[in-house]
Write a protein that holds these residues in place. Structure first.
Motif, PDB file in Angstrom:
ATOM      1  N   GLY A  45      30.445  86.503  25.667  1.00  0.00           N
ATOM      2  CA  GLY A  45      31.079  85.207  25.880  1.00  0.00           C
ATOM      3  C   GLY A  45      31.240  84.869  27.348  1.00  0.00           C
ATOM      4  O   GLY A  45      31.021  83.727  27.770  1.00  0.00           O
ATOM      5  N   ILE A  46      31.621  85.863  28.160  1.00  0.00           N
ATOM      6  CA  ILE A  46      31.790  85.620  29.589  1.00  0.00           C
ATOM      7  C   ILE A  46      30.440  85.355  30.249  1.00  0.00           C
ATOM      8  O   ILE A  46      30.331  84.504  31.143  1.00  0.00           O
ATOM      9  N   SER A  47      29.404  86.057  29.801  1.00  0.00           N
ATOM     10  CA  SER A  47      28.094  85.829  30.413  1.00  0.00           C
ATOM     11  C   SER A  47      27.535  84.453  30.047  1.00  0.00           C
ATOM     12  O   SER A  47      26.777  83.863  30.821  1.00  0.00           O
ATOM     13  N   ARG A  48      27.918  83.919  28.904  1.00  0.00           N
ATOM     14  CA  ARG A  48      27.441  82.593  28.514  1.00  0.00           C
ATOM     15  C   ARG A  48      28.225  81.475  29.189  1.00  0.00           C
ATOM     16  O   ARG A  48      27.687  80.418  29.493  1.00  0.00           O
ATOM     17  N   ASN A  49      29.546  81.704  29.356  1.00  0.00           N
ATOM     18  CA  ASN A  49      30.385  80.663  29.947  1.00  0.00           C
ATOM     19  C   ASN A  49      31.451  81.321  30.826  1.00  0.00           C
ATOM     20  O   ASN A  49      32.570  81.560  30.370  1.00  0.00           O
ATOM     21  N   PRO A  50      31.138  81.589  32.084  1.00  0.00           N
ATOM     22  CA  PRO A  50      32.077  82.286  32.954  1.00  0.00           C
ATOM     23  C   PRO A  50      33.371  81.521  33.224  1.00  0.00           C
ATOM     24  O   PRO A  50      34.380  82.123  33.575  1.00  0.00           O
ATOM     25  N   SER A  51      33.369  80.229  33.050  1.00  0.00           N
ATOM     26  CA  SER A  51      34.584  79.454  33.331  1.00  0.00           C
ATOM     27  C   SER A  51      35.680  79.720  32.294  1.00  0.00           C
ATOM     28  O   SER A  51      36.849  79.425  32.547  1.00  0.00           O
ATOM     29  N   LEU A  52      35.331  80.268  31.148  1.00  0.00           N
ATOM     30  CA  LEU A  52      36.329  80.572  30.107  1.00  0.00           C
ATOM     31  C   LEU A  52      36.799  82.026  30.148  1.00  0.00           C
ATOM     32  O   LEU A  52      37.358  82.517  29.180  1.00  0.00           O
ATOM     33  N   ARG A  53      36.586  82.674  31.283  1.00  0.00           N
ATOM     34  CA  ARG A  53      36.887  84.104  31.382  1.00  0.00           C
ATOM     35  C   ARG A  53      38.335  84.423  31.031  1.00  0.00           C
ATOM     36  O   ARG A  53      38.614  85.339  30.265  1.00  0.00           O
ATOM     37  N   GLU A 104      40.658  82.760  29.213  1.00  0.00           N
ATOM     38  CA  GLU A 104      40.976  82.532  27.806  1.00  0.00           C
ATOM     39  C   GLU A 104      40.316  83.570  26.904  1.00  0.00           C
ATOM     40  O   GLU A 104      40.929  84.083  25.961  1.00  0.00           O
ATOM     41  N   LEU A 105      39.054  83.882  27.203  1.00  0.00           N
ATOM     42  CA  LEU A 105      38.351  84.877  26.395  1.00  0.00           C
ATOM     43  C   LEU A 105      38.987  86.255  26.543  1.00  0.00           C
ATOM     44  O   LEU A 105      39.110  87.000  25.565  1.00  0.00           O
ATOM     45  N   PHE A 106      39.407  86.588  27.766  1.00  0.00           N
ATOM     46  CA  PHE A 106      40.030  87.892  27.984  1.00  0.00           C
ATOM     47  C   PHE A 106      41.362  87.982  27.241  1.00  0.00           C
ATOM     48  O   PHE A 106      41.679  89.020  26.649  1.00  0.00           O
ATOM     49  N   GLN A 107      42.138  86.922  27.242  1.00  0.00           N
ATOM     50  CA  GLN A 107      43.413  86.934  26.515  1.00  0.00           C
ATOM     51  C   GLN A 107      43.195  87.122  25.017  1.00  0.00           C
ATOM     52  O   GLN A 107      43.906  87.896  24.375  1.00  0.00           O
ATOM     53  N   MET A 108      42.205  86.438  24.478  1.00  0.00           N
ATOM     54  CA  MET A 108      41.913  86.595  23.049  1.00  0.00           C
ATOM     55  C   MET A 108      41.390  87.994  22.746  1.00  0.00           C
ATOM     56  O   MET A 108      41.706  88.571  21.705  1.00  0.00           O
ATOM     57  N   ALA A 109      40.604  88.564  23.661  1.00  0.00           N
ATOM     58  CA  ALA A 109      40.079  89.910  23.452  1.00  0.00           C
ATOM     59  C   ALA A 109      41.205  90.937  23.472  1.00  0.00           C
ATOM     60  O   ALA A 109      41.209  91.887  22.679  1.00  0.00           O
ATOM     61  N   ILE A 110      42.161  90.770  24.364  1.00  0.00           N
ATOM     62  CA  ILE A 110      43.292  91.702  24.422  1.00  0.00           C
ATOM     63  C   ILE A 110      44.127  91.598  23.151  1.00  0.00           C
ATOM     64  O   ILE A 110      44.588  92.615  22.612  1.00  0.00           O
ATOM     65  N   LEU A 111      44.318  90.412  22.637  1.00  0.00           N
ATOM     66  CA  LEU A 111      45.038  90.253  21.375  1.00  0.00           C
ATOM     67  C   LEU A 111      44.280  90.929  20.238  1.00  0.00           C
ATOM     68  O   LEU A 111      44.872  91.658  19.432  1.00  0.00           O
ATOM     69  N   GLY A 112      42.985  90.725  20.175  1.00  0.00           N
ATOM     70  CA  GLY A 112      42.177  91.385  19.147  1.00  0.00           C
ATOM     71  C   GLY A 112      42.202  92.897  19.289  1.00  0.00           C
ATOM     72  O   GLY A 112      42.266  93.633  18.305  1.00  0.00           O
ATOM     73  N   PHE A 113      42.157  93.379  20.539  1.00  0.00           N
ATOM     74  CA  PHE A 113      42.238  94.814  20.781  1.00  0.00           C
ATOM     75  C   PHE A 113      43.557  95.373  20.284  1.00  0.00           C
ATOM     76  O   PHE A 113      43.597  96.417  19.628  1.00  0.00           O
ATOM     77  N   ALA A 114      44.650  94.692  20.577  1.00  0.00           N
ATOM     78  CA  ALA A 114      45.969  95.178  20.164  1.00  0.00           C
ATOM     79  C   ALA A 114      46.089  95.236  18.641  1.00  0.00           C
ATOM     80  O   ALA A 114      46.597  96.218  18.086  1.00  0.00           O
ATOM     81  N   LEU A 115      45.609  94.215  17.968  1.00  0.00           N
ATOM     82  CA  LEU A 115      45.698  94.201  16.508  1.00  0.00           C
ATOM     83  C   LEU A 115      44.800  95.263  15.887  1.00  0.00           C
ATOM     84  O   LEU A 115      45.187  95.939  14.924  1.00  0.00           O
ATOM     85  N   THR A 116      43.605  95.446  16.432  1.00  0.00           N
ATOM     86  CA  THR A 116      42.687  96.455  15.911  1.00  0.00           C
ATOM     87  C   THR A 116      43.222  97.855  16.153  1.00  0.00           C
ATOM     88  O   THR A 116      43.173  98.712  15.275  1.00  0.00           O
ATOM     89  N   GLU A 117      43.759  98.081  17.339  1.00  0.00           N
ATOM     90  CA  GLU A 117      44.319  99.392  17.659  1.00  0.00           C
ATOM     91  C   GLU A 117      45.546  99.680  16.796  1.00  0.00           C
ATOM     92  O   GLU A 117      45.765 100.830  16.381  1.00  0.00           O
ATOM     93  N   ALA A 118      46.336  98.663  16.500  1.00  0.00           N
ATOM     94  CA  ALA A 118      47.498  98.857  15.635  1.00  0.00           C
ATOM     95  C   ALA A 118      47.070  99.300  14.238  1.00  0.00           C
ATOM     96  O   ALA A 118      47.700 100.195  13.648  1.00  0.00           O
ATOM     97  N   MET A 119      46.002  98.716  13.727  1.00  0.00           N
ATOM     98  CA  MET A 119      45.526  99.134  12.406  1.00  0.00           C
ATOM     99  C   MET A 119      45.038 100.582  12.438  1.00  0.00           C
ATOM    100  O   MET A 119      45.254 101.352  11.503  1.00  0.00           O
ATOM    101  N   GLY A 120      44.384 100.974  13.529  1.00  0.00           N
ATOM    102  CA  GLY A 120      43.961 102.367  13.673  1.00  0.00           C
ATOM    103  C   GLY A 120      45.142 103.316  13.743  1.00  0.00           C
ATOM    104  O   GLY A 120      45.125 104.398  13.150  1.00  0.00           O
ATOM    105  N   LEU A 121      46.188 102.913  14.457  1.00  0.00           N
ATOM    106  CA  LEU A 121      47.383 103.760  14.544  1.00  0.00           C
ATOM    107  C   LEU A 121      48.103 103.853  13.208  1.00  0.00           C
ATOM    108  O   LEU A 121      48.664 104.901  12.870  1.00  0.00           O
TER     109      LEU A 121
END
Length: 74
Positions: free
Chosen positions: A34-42, A44-61
């Motif tokens: 996503g960042i390589s396609r549209n660097p100006s959204l870096r 917003e994309l990073f915030q959404m990725a961190i949220l997804g990471f937190a939810l995925t990691e919580a399910m693993g825990l």
């Protein structure tokens, strides 16, 4: 016989840890695409990725917690 059941249940619950690892890889791989396609959204994309990471990691825990409960609580 009960110990065998505990070990099988804990092993089955541990499979979700692999799924969480794959999910985290997919999240950050998609972030890079996503960042390589549209660097100006870096930001917003990073915030959404961190949220997804937190939810995925919580399910693993949670899966790890269930495996440990199956092994040691009963």
């Amino acid at each position: 016989m009960i110990m065998v059941g505990k070990l099988i249940g804990a092993g089955a619950a541990s499979i979700a840890l692999g799924g969480a690892a794959v999910g985290i890889g997919v999240i950050f791989g998609s972030l890079l695409i996503g960042i390589s396609r549209n660097p100006s959204l870096r930001r917003e994309l990073f915030q959404m990725a961190i949220l997804g990471f937190a939810l995925t990691e919580a399910m693993g825990l949670f899966a790890l917690m269930m495996a440990l409960i199956l092994l040691y609580a009963f």
